[in-house]
Enzyme design. Structure first.
Site, PDB file in Angstrom:
ATOM      1  N   LYS A 104       1.095  -1.142  -0.119  1.00  0.00           N
ATOM      2  CA  LYS A 104      -0.352   0.036   0.493  1.00  0.00           C
ATOM      3  C   LYS A 104       0.652   1.564   0.230  1.00  0.00           C
ATOM      4  O   LYS A 104       1.370   2.006   1.459  1.00  0.00           O
ATOM      5  CB  LYS A 104      -1.125  -0.391   1.394  1.00  0.00           C
ATOM      6  CG  LYS A 104      -1.836   1.259   1.283  1.00  0.00           C
ATOM      7  CD  LYS A 104      -2.686   1.535   2.155  1.00  0.00           C
ATOM      8  CE  LYS A 104      -3.397   2.778   2.113  1.00  0.00           C
ATOM      9  NZ  LYS A 104      -3.936   2.961   3.565  1.00  0.00           N
ATOM     10  N   ALA A 191      -9.953   5.503   3.680  1.00  0.00           N
ATOM     11  CA  ALA A 191      -9.697   6.763   5.109  1.00  0.00           C
ATOM     12  C   ALA A 191     -10.991   7.158   4.792  1.00  0.00           C
ATOM     13  O   ALA A 191     -12.266   7.529   4.173  1.00  0.00           O
ATOM     14  CB  ALA A 191      -8.693   7.367   4.866  1.00  0.00           C
ATOM     15  N   GLY A 192     -11.207   7.737   6.714  1.00  0.00           N
ATOM     16  CA  GLY A 192     -12.752   8.374   6.591  1.00  0.00           C
ATOM     17  C   GLY A 192     -13.910   7.550   6.790  1.00  0.00           C
ATOM     18  O   GLY A 192     -14.555   8.629   7.435  1.00  0.00           O
ATOM     19  N   THR A 214      -9.348   2.882  11.881  1.00  0.00           N
ATOM     20  CA  THR A 214      -9.827   4.142  12.983  1.00  0.00           C
ATOM     21  C   THR A 214     -11.140   3.774  13.726  1.00  0.00           C
ATOM     22  O   THR A 214     -11.045   3.356  14.993  1.00  0.00           O
ATOM     23  CB  THR A 214      -9.331   5.367  12.682  1.00  0.00           C
ATOM     24  OG1 THR A 214      -8.121   6.052  12.425  1.00  0.00           O
ATOM     25  CG2 THR A 214      -9.779   6.319  14.021  1.00  0.00           C
TER      26      THR A 214
END
Lengths: 264, 403
Positions: A104, A191-192, A214
């Site tokens: 990645k 992401a996000g 996350t």
């Protein structure tokens, strides 16, 4: 449309799961391992900077020992690299240490928003593809950059929904739609993704996979949150494969203009 | 524009006055802005959060909760470890509060490269992979070439090497970065020019502007991590906090590729018997940490062994992202390196100390300050795990620090 869920093919490998997990921010290696298991993920990314690259089995940098190499395809990432040169150096070291040629590619020079550097990412991708890496680049949702990376031989493109860790969901929707429409490689929304509904939304849009870290890592119960994301990704994908109803602003029960054609 | 040239035109006095007289409504507005996603707090918001009124239990608890959430969101349930390694306690400055001050008749030593390597090996065995090289300011004993050689010696074994040493020119920093230096830490000590003048009696450290511009010179040389801080106990902490926040804001814009860390060290007992000029309570330290986190969600907050074990444990979930453990603040403190060369420095010359002095000091160089948390790194790591945090020893890679 088929009646069987389609598998995800990246480079030469097939995956049943369309959820890719990140391994940062967990409270312990054990908690991370149980979340990986519960998520059903088959592809798992690890920051090379956290891993032992010395080949000395450093017990103080043992994150890789919590990721069962038989169960998961390891996707080392270059987080921490600020330019193409650093990313390439880290990638080569990582390949030596982990044996994985999958990568990645993450180049974010700004440690605050961790937004990817388009110029350096393209430069590094060209070099690393040539060196035999299977490159999955993390990018801003830039459709032209996505095509350029595809042309450079990347195995996927990974546009961000919103900044890493921001939990703001898909703020780049319009651009991701263009990327998906034009792509000839899998599109992974990365992401996000703060909630399972964000992941489902990405899948309904036609993304081939999502990458989540996350939201699972810092959840009060990471294992259950991983299950929740797994279910959301499956639901979103099924809806996409079946075909969503087109949204309308008003109810339309009849066909006032062409209804006469159906009259006997 | 450097921070030094901007510094005197900042409305820091007005901001301090605003903070001093902030009302409940100001605190509530700042709290609300912090909760709103995507909003950045202004310096006025920060001043409200460190105001006396915000230290009331209900506000402080709300700040602590917000600070905790932001920290976990941006950094995860992890704590990065680092260890200080003191290279030398020689110093040409006279600073009233510092144990290493030139006029203190303390036992001094500068470690050789082999001795530095021995101390570092001990720290490696404890688990540390991030190291902070610390030294007094002394162009002769602690030259830029010496620092470069120390970094070059440790680089193959250490994924992350930072320095906390006297300020240098950009051209002097560059070889240190090329040798593998990743971070530079420099505390302004106090942002109050008047107090700064009074505290720094003699030596190059008297130049406030030269010191305050150091992070920018370090960034220009290629350092990737910049650490700033104020030594709390010299000037009213709320004023220091506002100036520190202004400095952080400046660096985040100007040095945009650097990872910024902030420290809030409270003055500790040291040789010279300096008494803090102002006190800062535990409650106020907590308030400061939470306000920093709310204003700077992505900035690293560093906590050293200056604080007690009990307070450190309570600060862990409140915003701290980097901790040291088991620290020694004297050169040779970990493995007794350099004992044979202990001396007193008088007028820039090394003088053999009286034997009784060596014995009374237990044959160690003198510490910069006394630490408060004496737990071993392993004990602190275990405590973190009990608190459901992962102790992270390695979070960088030396290959990223190569020229």
């Amino acid at each position: 449309m088929t009646d069987k869920p389609q598998t995800l093919r990246i480079a030469n490998r097939d995956f049943n799961s369309r959820l890719i997990l990140g391994t940062g921010k967990f409270a312990s290696g054990e908690i991370m391992a149980s979340a990986l298991e519960a998520s059903g993920a088959e592809l798992v990314t690890v920051a090379l900077r956290r891993a032992d690259l010395s080949g000395q089995r450093d017990k103080f940098a043992n994150i890789l020992t919590f990721i069962d190499a038989k169960k998961y395809v390891l996707l080392p990432n270059t987080s921490g690299a600020r330019n193409a040169e650093e990313a390439c150096r880290l990638a080569r070291l990582g390949r030596e240490a982990t044996g994985s040629t999958w990568l990645k590619l993450e180049i974010h020079p700004d440690p605050r928003y961790l937004l990817p550097d388009a110029v350096e990412t393209l430069k590094a991708a060209e070099v690393l593809v040539n060196e035999g890496f299977t490159v999955l680049p993390y990018i801003n949702a830039d459709p032209v950059l996505a095509k350029r990376l595809e042309d450079a031989g990347c195995a996927t493109v990974m546009p961000l929904g919103s900044p890493i860790g921001s939990a703001r969901g898909i703020e780049t929707r319009a651009s991701i739609e263009i990327i998906i429409e034009q792509a000839t490689v899998p599109v992974v929304v990365d992401a996000g993704m703060g909630a399972p509904s964000h992941a489902a939304e990405a899948m309904e849009m036609g993304a081939d996979a999502v990458l989540v870290n996350t939201a699972i890592a810092i959840a009060a119960d990471p294992e259950r949150m991983a299950e929740a994301f797994k279910a959301a990704v499956a639901a979103g994908r099924a809806a996409y494969e079946i075909g969503l109803a087109v949204k309308r602003t008003e109810a339309e029960a009849t066909s006032p203009l062409t209804g006469f054609l159906n009259e006997p | 524009m450097s921070f030094a040239s901007e510094f005197d035109s900042l409305s820091l006095v007005e901001l301090s006055a605003f903070g001093q007289h902030a009302m409940a409504a100001d605190v509530e507005a700042a709290l609300a802005r912090s909760e709103a996603s995507g909003k950045r707090l202004s310096l006025a918001d920060f001043a409200a959060l460190i105001s006396p009124v915000a230290s009331q239990p209900t506000y402080l608890e709300a700040m602590a909760r917000r600070s905790h959430d932001l920290t976990v969101k941006h950094f995860g349930r992890v704590m990065r470890f680092f260890a200080p390694l003191y290279l030398s306690n020689e110093c040409i400055n006279i600073c009233k509060y510092c144990g290493f001050s030139r006029d203190n008749p303390i036992l001094r030593v500068t470690l050789t490269l082999d001795q530095v390597a021995t101390e570092a090996r001990y720290l490696r065995e404890q688990g540390f992979r991030h190291i902070l090289l610390v030294a007094g300011e002394h162009p002769h004993f602690v030259s830029d070439n010496y620092l470069r050689d120390c970094v070059a010696r440790l680089h193959p074994e250490w994924p992350s090497i930072s320095l906390e040493v006297g300020p240098l020119e950009t051209e002097q920093y560059t070889p240190i970065v090329q040798a593998g230096g990743e971070g530079l830490v420099i505390y302004q000590e106090t942002y109050d020019r008047r107090v700064y003048d009074a505290m720094h009696v003699s030596g190059p450290k008297r130049d406030f502007d030269w010191r305050v511009e150091t992070p920018e010179r370090a960034y220009a040389a290629g350092f990737k991590r910049l650490g700033i801080g104020a030594l709390l106990g010299l000037a009213p902490w709320r004023n220091e906090a506002i100036a520190l926040a202004a400095h952080a804001k400046h660096l985040l814009k100007k040095c945009w590729m650097a990872q910024l860390t902030i420290s809030a060290p409270r003055l500790r007992p040291a040789a010279g018997e300096f008494e803090p000029l102002v006190n800062m309570s535990d409650r106020e330290l907590v308030q400061f940490v939470c306000a920093l986190r709310m204003a700077f969600p992505e900035v690293g907050l560093v906590l050293s062994t200056r604080e007690s074990a009990k307070l450190r444990d309570h600060l862990i979930p409140l915003g701290i992202t980097m901790m040291s453990a088991g620290s020694h603040t004297e050169p040779g403190g970990y493995t007794g390196q350099g004992r044979e060369k202990l001396h007193v420095t008088k007028g820039g010359r090394m003088v053999k100390p009286d034997l009784p002095m060596i014995q009374s000091e237990g044959e160690h160089a003198t510490v910069q300050f006394q630490i408060a948390d004496e737990r071993s790194p392993a004990e602190v790591a275990e405590r973190l795990q009990q608190l459901k945090y992962e102790p992270v020893w390695k979070d960088w890679e030396g290959a990223l620090n190569e020229a």
